[in-house]
Design a protein around this motif. Structure first.
Motif, PDB file in Angstrom:
ATOM      1  N   PHE A 132       0.213 -13.997  -9.058  1.00 40.66           N
ATOM      2  CA  PHE A 132      -0.472 -13.754  -7.986  1.00 40.66           C
ATOM      3  C   PHE A 132       0.042 -13.250  -6.560  1.00 40.66           C
ATOM      4  O   PHE A 132      -0.278 -12.276  -5.908  1.00 40.66           O
ATOM      5  N   LYS A 133       1.328 -13.937  -6.380  1.00 38.60           N
ATOM      6  CA  LYS A 133       2.157 -13.321  -5.107  1.00 38.60           C
ATOM      7  C   LYS A 133       2.491 -11.831  -5.269  1.00 38.60           C
ATOM      8  O   LYS A 133       2.515 -11.012  -4.384  1.00 38.60           O
ATOM      9  N   GLN A 134       2.929 -11.766  -6.457  1.00 32.26           N
ATOM     10  CA  GLN A 134       3.550 -10.397  -6.745  1.00 32.26           C
ATOM     11  C   GLN A 134       2.547  -9.353  -6.672  1.00 32.26           C
ATOM     12  O   GLN A 134       2.707  -8.326  -6.020  1.00 32.26           O
ATOM     13  N   ALA A 135       1.222  -9.558  -7.181  1.00 27.29           N
ATOM     14  CA  ALA A 135       0.034  -8.743  -7.131  1.00 27.29           C
ATOM     15  C   ALA A 135      -0.459  -8.627  -5.596  1.00 27.29           C
ATOM     16  O   ALA A 135      -0.610  -7.321  -5.381  1.00 27.29           O
ATOM     17  N   ALA A 136      -0.291  -9.636  -4.915  1.00 24.57           N
ATOM     18  CA  ALA A 136      -0.761  -9.452  -3.628  1.00 24.57           C
ATOM     19  C   ALA A 136       0.225  -8.355  -2.727  1.00 24.57           C
ATOM     20  O   ALA A 136      -0.146  -7.774  -2.104  1.00 24.57           O
ATOM     21  N   GLN A 137       1.529  -8.607  -3.135  1.00 27.20           N
ATOM     22  CA  GLN A 137       2.399  -7.334  -2.469  1.00 27.20           C
ATOM     23  C   GLN A 137       2.291  -6.090  -2.964  1.00 27.20           C
ATOM     24  O   GLN A 137       2.312  -5.227  -2.142  1.00 27.20           O
ATOM     25  N   ILE A 138       1.931  -5.813  -4.195  1.00 27.31           N
ATOM     26  CA  ILE A 138       1.585  -4.536  -4.689  1.00 27.31           C
ATOM     27  C   ILE A 138       0.443  -4.111  -3.905  1.00 27.31           C
ATOM     28  O   ILE A 138       0.244  -3.031  -3.417  1.00 27.31           O
ATOM     29  N   ALA A 139      -0.644  -5.033  -3.736  1.00 33.78           N
ATOM     30  CA  ALA A 139      -1.841  -4.638  -3.132  1.00 33.78           C
ATOM     31  C   ALA A 139      -1.861  -4.253  -1.742  1.00 33.78           C
ATOM     32  O   ALA A 139      -2.563  -3.468  -1.126  1.00 33.78           O
ATOM     33  N   MET A 140      -0.781  -4.695  -0.946  1.00 30.24           N
ATOM     34  CA  MET A 140      -0.566  -4.483   0.497  1.00 30.24           C
ATOM     35  C   MET A 140       0.290  -3.087   0.738  1.00 30.24           C
ATOM     36  O   MET A 140       0.558  -2.944   1.888  1.00 30.24           O
ATOM     37  N   GLN A 141       0.697  -2.350  -0.363  1.00 25.62           N
ATOM     38  CA  GLN A 141       1.233  -1.375  -0.236  1.00 25.62           C
ATOM     39  C   GLN A 141       0.434  -0.181   0.578  1.00 25.62           C
ATOM     40  O   GLN A 141      -0.653  -0.231   0.331  1.00 25.62           O
ATOM     41  N   GLY A 142       0.950   0.292   1.716  1.00 26.55           N
ATOM     42  CA  GLY A 142       0.320   1.110   2.536  1.00 26.55           C
ATOM     43  C   GLY A 142      -0.751   0.592   3.619  1.00 26.55           C
ATOM     44  O   GLY A 142      -1.106   1.659   4.433  1.00 26.55           O
ATOM     45  N   ALA A 143      -0.594  -0.537   3.861  1.00 24.96           N
ATOM     46  CA  ALA A 143      -1.213  -1.342   4.900  1.00 24.96           C
ATOM     47  C   ALA A 143      -0.739  -0.965   6.314  1.00 24.96           C
ATOM     48  O   ALA A 143       0.595  -0.728   6.334  1.00 24.96           O
ATOM     49  N   LYS A 144      -1.391  -0.822   7.158  1.00 23.21           N
ATOM     50  CA  LYS A 144      -0.964  -0.429   8.507  1.00 23.21           C
ATOM     51  C   LYS A 144      -1.945  -1.088   9.644  1.00 23.21           C
ATOM     52  O   LYS A 144      -3.225  -1.004   9.526  1.00 23.21           O
ATOM     53  N   ALA A 145      -1.243  -1.965  10.403  1.00 27.02           N
ATOM     54  CA  ALA A 145      -1.878  -2.800  11.530  1.00 27.02           C
ATOM     55  C   ALA A 145      -2.008  -1.764  12.782  1.00 27.02           C
ATOM     56  O   ALA A 145      -1.377  -1.250  13.161  1.00 27.02           O
ATOM     57  N   TYR A 146      -2.962  -2.519  13.698  1.00 28.95           N
ATOM     58  CA  TYR A 146      -3.009  -2.003  15.412  1.00 28.95           C
ATOM     59  C   TYR A 146      -2.437  -3.186  15.880  1.00 28.95           C
ATOM     60  O   TYR A 146      -2.221  -4.369  15.656  1.00 28.95           O
ATOM     61  N   GLU A 147      -2.638  -2.964  17.228  1.00 23.34           N
ATOM     62  CA  GLU A 147      -2.282  -3.958  18.127  1.00 23.34           C
ATOM     63  C   GLU A 147      -2.756  -5.436  17.987  1.00 23.34           C
ATOM     64  O   GLU A 147      -1.975  -6.350  18.068  1.00 23.34           O
ATOM     65  N   ASN A 148      -3.962  -5.372  17.666  1.00 22.51           N
ATOM     66  CA  ASN A 148      -4.590  -6.955  17.604  1.00 22.51           C
ATOM     67  C   ASN A 148      -4.895  -7.538  16.193  1.00 22.51           C
ATOM     68  O   ASN A 148      -5.519  -8.278  16.260  1.00 22.51           O
ATOM     69  N   ASN A 149      -4.505  -6.570  15.358  1.00 22.94           N
ATOM     70  CA  ASN A 149      -5.193  -7.186  14.175  1.00 22.94           C
ATOM     71  C   ASN A 149      -3.677  -7.072  13.183  1.00 22.94           C
ATOM     72  O   ASN A 149      -4.102  -7.091  11.727  1.00 22.94           O
ATOM     73  N   ALA A 150      -2.685  -7.185  13.576  1.00 23.87           N
ATOM     74  CA  ALA A 150      -1.491  -7.343  12.843  1.00 23.87           C
ATOM     75  C   ALA A 150      -1.462  -8.638  11.913  1.00 23.87           C
ATOM     76  O   ALA A 150      -0.905  -8.584  10.825  1.00 23.87           O
ATOM     77  N   PHE A 151      -2.185  -9.690  12.291  1.00 19.85           N
ATOM     78  CA  PHE A 151      -2.343 -10.749  11.626  1.00 19.85           C
ATOM     79  C   PHE A 151      -2.872 -10.478  10.179  1.00 19.85           C
ATOM     80  O   PHE A 151      -2.538 -11.492   9.336  1.00 19.85           O
ATOM     81  N   LYS A 152      -3.823  -9.812   9.916  1.00 20.69           N
ATOM     82  CA  LYS A 152      -4.250  -9.428   8.753  1.00 20.69           C
ATOM     83  C   LYS A 152      -3.153  -8.906   7.741  1.00 20.69           C
ATOM     84  O   LYS A 152      -3.429  -9.091   6.443  1.00 20.69           O
ATOM     85  N   LEU A 153      -1.835  -8.579   8.087  1.00 21.78           N
ATOM     86  CA  LEU A 153      -0.832  -8.059   7.126  1.00 21.78           C
ATOM     87  C   LEU A 153      -0.418  -9.312   6.448  1.00 21.78           C
ATOM     88  O   LEU A 153       0.226  -9.261   5.253  1.00 21.78           O
ATOM     89  N   LYS A 154      -0.609 -10.718   6.939  1.00 26.19           N
ATOM     90  CA  LYS A 154      -0.263 -12.016   6.373  1.00 26.19           C
ATOM     91  C   LYS A 154      -1.630 -12.449   5.838  1.00 26.19           C
ATOM     92  O   LYS A 154      -1.457 -13.138   4.755  1.00 26.19           O
TER      93      LYS A 154
END
Length: 326
Positions: A287-309
């Protein structure tokens, strides 16, 4: 609020005739449309009420379940057929809004609701979705709730629905009708990404109306879970949500379905992560490996960088619950 005409539709054809004219909007539960009218976001000339059309049914089909566009969210969430065959949808609906709103909101209305971005609702602020060409206030503003996938230079708003995240994961299709007849739109293709036209929310034609949603049969009922991470437990939109469904053969993942909410302009289906998990063992490492694959291409902005984790952690948590290894 601008004065408007009101018409109660008695036939489906009368609706199609009405919406072919500019300035006409369909109203059912009205939980989102009326808000827009009160805030001055839209000012229709005419509302056509479809609540008396025979489109409330929740019925079995040869290949799955059909939900009528006027089926209430509260009714769908407690329907025995839905609970038996598609519990993921029930979980998502119960996570959305309040009981009072679920008692009014319809399947079709839930799909057609627009973003809850504060810049969209504040008519004193620039918003390309509300008024194309004025700019995106959230881009350089307070963007804690905003997208990390699929955004554009024109808009970084997110779609607010929980129901739609589950339907995207369940391979549902939208049944629409217009003057040219009936067609089916895959649910993952119904809503649009913002690109250069964030004012366009979906691929529904101007002369078409939603008459229902078809959900195909699957083997996910025993291993489904909807996780919604929000600021408060009741009546709050998702910071991140995950619809997870697994078909297991012993301890091996035979099929997987994953979709996220609160992260994009539309329900965000995680196709590559699904493919990765097929044939893999049920395990936190998978599941952790799948989650890392899922996050490919993610881009955060000033106030929502916490979503990357938060997003990958939520994917793992939802999958663990679905697999029953929590």
């Amino acid at each position: 609020m601008k004065q408007f005409q009101y018409q109660r539709a008695s036939t489906q054809q009368s609706v199609l005739d009405a919406i072919s004219k500019p300035g006409t909007k369909i109203i059912a539960g009205g939980t989102n449309l009326v808000d827009h009218m009160k805030h001055g976001i839209i000012a229709p000339d005419k509302l056509i009420d479809i609540t008396h059309l025979p489109l409330k049914g929740i019925t079995p089909t040869k290949t799955g379940i059909h939900l009528g566009t006027l089926a209430l969210n509260s009714v769908v969430s407690e329907d025995p057929l839905v609970l038996q065959k598609q519990p993921l949808l029930s979980m998502a609906l119960k996570a959305g809004a309040s009981q009072q709103l679920r008692n009014m909101a319809t399947v079709g209305g839930n799909m057609m609701q627009r973003t809850r971005c504060t810049y969209f609702y504040d008519t004193t602020m620039p918003c390309n979705k509300r008024e194309p060409g004025t700019g995106c206030g959230a881009m350089e503003g307070y963007n804690r709730m905003h997208a990390i996938f699929g955004a554009s230079a024109q808009c970084i708003a997110v779609h607010p629905s929980d129901m739609c995240v589950a339907l995207a994961a369940l391979d549902a299709s939208v049944v629409v009708v217009g003057k040219k007849g009936q067609r089916h739109i895959p649910f993952t293709e119904f809503h649009r990404l913002p690109d250069d036209h964030p004012e366009l929310d979906n691929h529904l034609g101007k002369d078409e109306m939603i008459i229902g949603v078809d959900i195909p049969d699957n083997n996910f009922a025993k291993n489904s879970y909807y996780l919604k991470v929000r600021d408060r437990q009741s009546y709050a939109f998702a910071l991140v949500s995950v619809a997870a469904a697994l078909e297991l053969s012993g301890t091996t993942i035979k099929k997987a379905r994953l979709a996220m909410g609160g992260v994009a302009h539309k329900p965000w289906r995680l196709f590559e992560a699904e493919k990765f998990m097929e044939g893999k063992p049920v395990a936190e490492d998978t599941f952790k490996q799948a989650a890392q694959i899922a996050m490919q291409g993610a881009k955060a902005y000033e106030n929502n960088a916490f979503k990357l984790k938060l997003a990958p952690a939520s994917i793992v948590e939802a999958l663990k619950h679905a697999a029953g290894i929590v």
